[in-house]
Structure formats: structure tokens, C-alpha cells
Design an enzyme around this catalytic site. Structure first.
Site, PDB file in Angstrom:
ATOM      1  N   HIS A 299       0.836  -1.200   0.000  1.00  0.00           N
ATOM      2  CA  HIS A 299       0.000   0.000   0.000  1.00  0.00           C
ATOM      3  C   HIS A 299       0.864   1.240   0.000  1.00  0.00           C
ATOM      4  O   HIS A 299       1.917   1.272   0.620  1.00  0.00           O
ATOM      5  CB  HIS A 299      -0.917   0.005   1.221  1.00  0.00           C
ATOM      6  CG  HIS A 299      -0.180  -0.200   2.505  1.00  0.00           C
ATOM      7  ND1 HIS A 299       0.160  -1.449   2.977  1.00  0.00           N
ATOM      8  CD2 HIS A 299       0.328   0.683   3.395  1.00  0.00           C
ATOM      9  CE1 HIS A 299       0.819  -1.319   4.095  1.00  0.00           C
ATOM     10  NE2 HIS A 299       0.951  -0.038   4.389  1.00  0.00           N
TER      11      HIS A 299
HETATM   12 ZN   LIG Z   1       2.104   1.053   5.654  1.00  0.00          ZN
END
Ligand SMILES: [Zn+2]
Ligand SMILES: [Zn+2]
Ligand SMILES: [Zn+2]
Length: 380
Positions: A299
């Protein structure tokens, strides 16, 4: 009184709790009701990683409420479903949730044997799992979560864009539930019973984030390739995570095939930041990845540089966003474009223990409260 007695008796007689190793490195470990059990770098668990303390975690099970309190004693962080456990604080671990003993490694789970089903319970309907698809997709997940409000997902959204990266594991319905608020005991028992019928599988692949990707409370936006979620524990006024829908566990698994995806992720992040800056031009943002992934779905963080948040509490939090441990997305893209792969940054975890200093003027700071005070006024 009678009810309490009955509960206690049931807990003693029928419900037992065990710690199970997701890597099957050792036999299950009994966690007797209300008896603290210390786990860590011991032969018992087969953990030799020096980053893991010999007394890393204290586990205390509650067999009638069917959860385990996890207290972190070790210096390095441990995670429940990808979320860091604060030191010396008890966090609740439920059945089906992943407990990573240190730094996202050594996954374990707890389970309880026996169900307190003799009380009147509603039947929880467990949907049949689809078997056709081998992709890890949103639609797969939403099929398995009938109670949850579904996001608008179309089937063809879920095509795998990057066939080079294979999902390491699929989820079970059990695991995707786990991140949410605890389900009532009855349905958990049902679920357990249902999952027992299937082959014993360990689906501990980043359910935390994957479940968050499905959580209407957290999802900000999505498109065919990515999902944007609010960080559940924001470390600044604005803090989002952008995750690819394909399973990519970490930046170190990236190849040149992913450059377009990374550029897209960055663009989406910059757009989010631009929306904020439209109204508040002074808000600064950074877009980047942690040097070593702590959760197993890659992410990118979009984070404003004010770091004003009650969830920002520790030196590790600070250093993970303000030292070289925070790698700008542009650096990752450059590395792929020039060298075809992303630098190995595993040794950079030591940066998390660096002394505190202001990210703007670099002035050393004694502790988190003084740092917070300083950054509110530091203009440099
Ligand atoms: Zn992270
Ligand atoms: Zn183990
Ligand atoms: Zn400063």
C-alpha cells in the site's frame, strides 16, 4: 448467580483455547482460561529471529467470551490483522484473526474448541464458497460477506491485471470477517463449525487490509485497479492508503510490469492531496511506501505532514514516516525504471529506533509530547 456458574462451568468443561501456528512450525499451544502465557523467541515456537523478544507477547484467553487478550512486552512491534499492537497494552485477538508475533512475521491464530450452543442461538447462514475463481478479488470477498453492505462491484472489475503476481493464498470467509467488530458468539461457533468441515487451511494473507478494502466505513474511492481507504489509525490529519486490487505483498515483489500501476497509484494519491490543497493550500503531503512492509498487502501512504493525530504515539510511528524508512513513491518508480527492481531495504528497520527529531528543522526532540509541541510551531 446460577447463570454465571453455568458459564464458568461451560468454559471450564467444554471450551478450550489453543494457539495455532499458521506455518505449522510447531504443535498447537494450549492457552488455558485466564492464565497468562508468554510467547516469543523460544524453542517452543521455533522462533530464532533476534528482533523477537524471548518474552514478546503475553496471551490470556477468555474461554467463555472466546477471545484472547494480547499484551506486547517485546520492544519490536507485533500485529493483529496487520495493525500494530501497542506496547504494554492489551489488545483483543479473536478467532480467525492473525497474530504476527514480530514485525509482521510468524503468523498465528487462536481457536476455541467446543461451542456454547446449548443456549438458544440464531443460525448464522454461511454461504457456500465459490470454487471457480483462483483470483483474489473483491467480488470473491463480497460473496462471502452477506451481512456486510456491498460496495458497488462489477464482475469484470475483478480481472487480474497482473498475472505475474500470484495470490499467495486465498481467504476464507472466516478470515475476512475477522477484522470487523466481533460477531455474536453463536455465529462464530457456527462459522467455526462450518470451517471445520473444510480442509484445515490458513488464510492469513493480509486480511486486515483486505477486509478494510471492503469496509464501507473506510473506503474512500476505488477504480478498476485500486482501492483508497482511510488509515484506520491515521498518523496525521489526512492519511490514506492506496492499495492495488491485485495481490502484491510488498514493494520488493514489484517488477517493471508494475510501473504503470505504481504511477496510477501515485496519481490517485496526488489527486486526493490536490482536493485538500484546493481548500487548504498550506497542507503538505508525502506519498510513499514503508521500506519494509508490515502488512502483507502493498500500500502507498498518502499522508499530510502535520502529524497531528492522537493515533501517532510512538517513536516507531514517527520514524516510519519521517526517516528514510518512508520511501517516496517516485523513488520506487525510479528504481524499477532504471534497475528493473526495488532495492532491498530490510536492514532499514533499525531506522525505526533512531532518536526523535523534527522532520522539518531536524532539531532533536526529547520525547513524543515535546516533538508534538514542536512540530505544531515549527515553520522551517
Ligand atoms: Zn504502511
Ligand atoms: Zn508458530
Ligand atoms: Zn522543527
Amino acid at each position: 448467580m446460577r447463570i454465571l456458574y453455568r458459564l464458568l462451568k461451560m468454559a471450564d468443561d467444554t471450551v478450550k483455547c489453543y494457539l495455532e501456528c499458521c506455518k505449522s512450525s510447531h504443535p498447537k499451544l494450549p492457552l488455558p482460561h485466564n492464565v497468562p502465557v508468554i510467547i516469543g523467541r523460544t524453542p517452543e515456537l521455533g522462533i530464532t529471529d533476534k528482533l523477537c523478544s524471548r518474552s514478546q507477547l503475553e496471551l490470556t484467553s477468555n474461554c467463555y467470551k472466546r477471545y484472547v487478550l494480547v499484551k506486547r512486552l517485546g520492544a519490536n512491534t507485533s500485529q493483529i490483522n496487520g495493525i500494530d499492537i501497542e506496547k504494554n497494552k492489551s489488545s483483543r485477538l479473536e478467532e480467525g484473526q492473525d497474530l504476527h508475533v514480530v514485525n509482521g512475521k510468524f503468523p498465528h491464530r487462536v481457536y476455541f474448541t467446543g461451542c456454547q450452543n446449548d443456549t438458544k442461538t440464531e443460525k448464522a447462514v454461511v454461504p457456500k464458497l465459490p470454487t471457480k475463481s483462483t483470483d483474489l478479488t473483491k467480488s470473491d470477498l463480497s460473496i462471502k460477506q452477506p451481512e456486510r453492505k456491498k460496495l458497488k462491484v462489477s464482475e469484470n472489475k475483478s480481472k487480474v491485471l497482473n498475472s505475474k503476481i500470484k495470490p499467495q493464498e486465498k481467504f476464507s470467509s472466516e478470515s475476512v470477517y475477522a477484522f470487523d467488530s466481533p460477531s455474536p458468539m453463536s455465529s462464530r461457533c457456527e462459522k467455526k463449525a462450518e470451517s471445520n468441515k473444510r480442509a484445515p487451511t490458513h488464510k492469513h494473507w493480509s486480511q486486515g487490509l483486505k477486509a478494510s478494502m471492503e469496509d464501507p466505513e473506510l473506503v474512500v474511492k476505488e477504480d478498476e485497479q485500486i482501492v483508497v481507504i482511510k488509515d484506520k489509525y491515521p498518523k496525521a490529519k489526512y492519511h490514506w492508503l492506496i492499495l492495488p486490487k491485485d495481490s502484491i505483498s510488498s514493494t520488493k515483489n514489484l517488477s517493471t510490469d508494475n510501473i504503470e500501476l505504481l504511477k496510477h497509484i501515485l496519481k490517485v494519491g496526488q489527486e486526493l492531496a490536490a482536493e485538500v490543497k484546493d481548500k487548504q493550500p498550506d497542507v503538505e503531503f508525502r506519498f510513499g511506501y514503508h521500506a519494509v512492509a508490515s502488512m502483507s498487502q502493498m500500500h502507498m501512504h498518502v499522508i499530510s505532514q502535520d502529524f497531528q493525530s492522537s493515533s501517532f504515539k510512538t517513536k516507531k510511528h514517527w520514524n516510519s514516516f519521517t526517516t528514510d524508512y518512508f520511501v517516496d513513491a517516485t523513488d520506487i518508480i525510479n528504481e524499477l525504471e532504471t534497475g528493473g527492481k526495488v532495492k532491498d531495504r530490510r536492514t532499514m528497520t533499525s531506522l525505526l529506533n533512531e532518536p526523535l527529531k523534527c522532520h522539518r528543522c531536524k532539531k532533536p526532540q526529547k520525547n513524543i509530547p515535546t516533538l508534538k509541541k514542536h512540530i505544531d510551531s515549527c515553520q522551517k
